[in-house]
Design a protein around this motif. Structure first.
Motif, mmCIF file in Angstrom:
data_model
loop_
_atom_site.group_PDB
_atom_site.id
_atom_site.type_symbol
_atom_site.label_atom_id
_atom_site.label_comp_id
_atom_site.label_asym_id
_atom_site.label_seq_id
_atom_site.Cartn_x
_atom_site.Cartn_y
_atom_site.Cartn_z
ATOM 1 N N UNK A 146 0.904 -1.171 0.161
ATOM 2 C CA UNK A 146 0.079 0.002 -0.031
ATOM 3 C C UNK A 146 0.902 1.481 0.028
ATOM 4 N N UNK A 147 1.892 1.117 0.898
ATOM 5 C CA UNK A 147 2.669 2.250 1.005
ATOM 6 C C UNK A 147 3.441 2.369 -0.316
ATOM 7 N N UNK A 148 3.985 1.495 -1.116
ATOM 8 C CA UNK A 148 4.600 1.741 -2.283
ATOM 9 C C UNK A 148 3.626 2.347 -3.275
ATOM 10 N N UNK A 186 -3.721 8.740 -11.597
ATOM 11 C CA UNK A 186 -4.695 7.739 -11.243
ATOM 12 C C UNK A 186 -5.813 7.473 -12.205
ATOM 13 N N UNK A 187 -6.054 8.033 -13.176
ATOM 14 C CA UNK A 187 -7.170 7.793 -14.287
ATOM 15 C C UNK A 187 -6.547 6.568 -14.893
ATOM 16 N N UNK A 188 -5.114 6.662 -15.280
ATOM 17 C CA UNK A 188 -4.385 5.544 -15.947
ATOM 18 C C UNK A 188 -4.662 4.156 -15.254
ATOM 19 N N UNK A 213 -18.119 -5.995 -8.429
ATOM 20 C CA UNK A 213 -17.196 -5.584 -7.215
ATOM 21 C C UNK A 213 -15.894 -5.469 -7.496
ATOM 22 N N UNK A 214 -15.286 -5.986 -8.628
ATOM 23 C CA UNK A 214 -13.876 -5.683 -9.006
ATOM 24 C C UNK A 214 -13.931 -4.249 -9.809
ATOM 25 N N UNK A 215 -14.573 -3.871 -10.457
ATOM 26 C CA UNK A 215 -14.824 -2.398 -10.999
ATOM 27 C C UNK A 215 -14.834 -1.425 -9.736
ATOM 28 N N UNK A 216 -15.887 -1.568 -8.741
ATOM 29 C CA UNK A 216 -15.944 -0.657 -7.600
ATOM 30 C C UNK A 216 -14.836 -0.753 -6.738
ATOM 31 N N UNK A 217 -14.089 -1.878 -6.370
ATOM 32 C CA UNK A 217 -13.563 -1.752 -5.184
ATOM 33 C C UNK A 217 -11.799 -1.455 -5.859
ATOM 34 N N UNK A 218 -11.458 -1.819 -7.139
ATOM 35 C CA UNK A 218 -10.256 -1.275 -7.634
ATOM 36 C C UNK A 218 -10.288 0.288 -7.878
ATOM 37 N N UNK A 219 -11.335 0.777 -8.454
ATOM 38 C CA UNK A 219 -11.555 1.986 -8.598
ATOM 39 C C UNK A 219 -11.254 2.825 -7.324
ATOM 40 N N UNK A 220 -11.942 2.512 -6.375
ATOM 41 C CA UNK A 220 -12.066 2.988 -4.945
ATOM 42 C C UNK A 220 -10.622 3.194 -4.533
ATOM 43 N N UNK A 221 -9.938 1.951 -4.454
ATOM 44 C CA UNK A 221 -8.584 1.768 -4.027
ATOM 45 C C UNK A 221 -7.443 2.704 -4.696
ATOM 46 N N UNK A 222 -7.772 2.936 -6.048
ATOM 47 C CA UNK A 222 -6.708 3.836 -6.779
ATOM 48 C C UNK A 222 -7.012 5.273 -6.400
ATOM 49 N N UNK A 268 -8.284 6.352 -3.704
ATOM 50 C CA UNK A 268 -8.004 6.607 -1.988
ATOM 51 C C UNK A 268 -6.539 6.871 -1.992
ATOM 52 N N UNK A 269 -5.645 5.881 -2.782
ATOM 53 C CA UNK A 269 -4.284 6.159 -2.913
ATOM 54 C C UNK A 269 -3.691 7.429 -3.279
#
Length: 470
Positions: free
Chosen positions: A123-125, A167-169, A372-381, A383-384
């Motif tokens: 996560x830090x990286x 982040x968009x990429x 779920x994959x679309x929502x979760x992965x987009x949310x993660x990017x 947030x970082x």
């Protein structure tokens, strides 16, 4: 830390000569390919801060700390090599990942701690890479502005727009479900990391040859006592980050042919890989310090110690950005995989989590979409990216990641596994000095963690959120 990617072979139940003893596709790796993987994994964005790190410590302590970290990393990587197969290092069962090795040798509780350390590091990286990539994109714009308007112009550039673009990429790339098969990404990332490191090295040499009045000292930057201590702590964290690659060593070992024994080949590859990268690091750090002196910038390609040739600096920064686009995915995919597997196991009936929907895209063929994959992965990017915008401090963040991951992943687990595996007698000579080494490295990690937190707190006091400029 650079990026690398090794494909996991699919499992086969065929006993033919094309497969290994455990039914997996036959491995073809040698000490040459393993050495290349190690060099690829190590040389990365960590090299950008080494001139600054050497400047904080000076000509004596700076190179000495680099060599100490390389020796510790090499020693613990040889211990790790013997843990790849268990219980016997030559004929035992293969463990395919770092966490599987910990589970096989140390059991459940330590395995959970290892997972926690790995995921905090990952996560830090990803946050650190978002910061670094945006700095490099901004540096291209700033370099062109300075070339056009002269070096006296302020040419302030806001980084947030570049973080959003990055982040968009990543949101787009993150939707590819089988990204681990795109091994070309690692090759591109490796070429890019060598390119920008070499350009930085070349520009440093050119600056030294061209002369100029820069001040370098045996003890480094001359500041007040307490500030000096904090800066040195932070510099140690930066160097730890540059060497924090142990969590991919087992995956590299898993590519090696079974004969000669993988542990012997891996020890040779570790020696060659770490010697090569240490030489490169010493050159980048020391020549960068010689070029800039005590005023070395935190990132020697975006800190504008170099102005010309502007197109070469632009090219180097584009290389950094392209490298980090790929590197982000290599480091984020294990996080995605872990959360998605855990969710599927806990909500087996949920159509939202488990349902795959086929989408036909013109010219690209069919594509499986999971909501779920679309929502979760987009949310993660997202947030970082937001965290990166809140804390856009390159050096402090690298030191923080280095401090958090160096001791547990590079030192503690390899030593504990080696002690357990060899049934070492408590309080024997070897047991005692291995424990002392582990404790010393823990203290170093805590020191650099404190230094990076102090650096972050100082930077935050002067900083207005979402107004990042360089």
């Amino acid at each position: 830390m650079g990026s690398m990617h090794i494909e996991t072979p699919e499992t086969f139940a065929d006993g033919s000569k094309n497969f290994d003893d455990d039914g997996r596709a036959k491995r073809t790796g040698t000490w040459i390919t393993a050495s290349a993987h190690i060099i690829t994994a190590v040389i990365g964005s960590g090299v950008l801060s080494l001139a600054w790190a050497i400047a904080q410590m000076g000509w004596v302590a700076g190179p000495a700390v680099l060599f100490v970290f390389s020796l510790i990393t090499y020693f613990t990587s040889t211990l790790l090599a013997d843990c790849y197969r268990s219980p016997d290092p030559v004929h035992g069962k293969r463990n395919y990942t770092y966490s599987e090795v910990v589970k096989a040798n140390l059991g459940g509780r330590k395995f959970q701690l290892c997972g926690l350390a790995q995921y905090i590091n990952l996560v830090g990286v990803t946050i650190g890479y978002t910061i670094t990539a945006s700095l490099s994109m901004g540096a291209v714009k700033k370099s062109n502005c300075l070339h056009k308007h002269g070096h006296q112009d302020e040419c302030k550039v806001k980084d947030n727009a570049f973080m959003i673009a990055f982040a968009c990429i990543q949101i787009l790339l993150s939707q590819i479900p089988n990204f681990h098969k795109l091994s070309w990404l690692s090759i591109v990332a490796a070429v890019m990391s060598f390119a920008y490191s070499s350009i930085g090295l070349g520009l440093s040499i050119a600056k030294i040859i061209g002369g100029g009045h820069v001040r370098t000292t045996l003890t480094g930057v001359e500041v007040s006592g307490t500030e000096k201590v904090w800066k040195m702590f932070q510099a140690i964290g930066d160097i730890a980050f540059a060497y924090a690659f142990s969590n991919v060593l087992i995956e590299i070992q898993d590519t090696l042919k079974s004969s000669p024994p993988e542990n012997k080949v891996m020890k040779r590859a570790s020696l060659i890989g770490i010697m090569t990268t240490t030489l490169f690091y010493v050159l980048c750090g020391c020549l960068g310090y010689a070029a800039f002196g005590n005023d070395a910038p935190s990132n020697f390609l975006t800190g504008f110690g170099f102005y010309e040739p502007f197109w070469l600096i632009d090219f180097a920064n584009v290389c950094i950005a392209v490298h980090l686009v790929g590197a982000y995915q290599v480091f984020v995919q294990p996080i995605f995989g872990f959360v998605e597997k855990w969710s599927k196991e806990n909500w087996t009936e949920s159509q939202f989590i488990n349902g795959e929907h086929t989408l036909n895209i013109p010219l690209c063929g069919s594509y499986n979409v999971n909501f779920f994959r679309v929502v979760w992965r987009t949310a993660y990017v997202i947030i970082t990216a937001v965290v990166a915008m809140l804390l856009p401090f390159f050096n402090d963040f690298l030191a923080l990641i280095g401090a958090l991951s160096f001791w547990p992943l590079t030192v503690y687990f390899p030593i504990e596994m080696y002690i357990k595996k060899s049934n070492m007698q408590r309080f024997s000579f070897t047991w005692t000095w291995l424990k002392i080494l582990s404790w010393v490295c823990l203290i170093i990690s805590i020191i650099s963690l404190v230094g990076s937190i102090q650096g972050l707190s100082v930077s935050i006091k002067k900083y207005k959120p979402f107004q990042a400029e360089q």
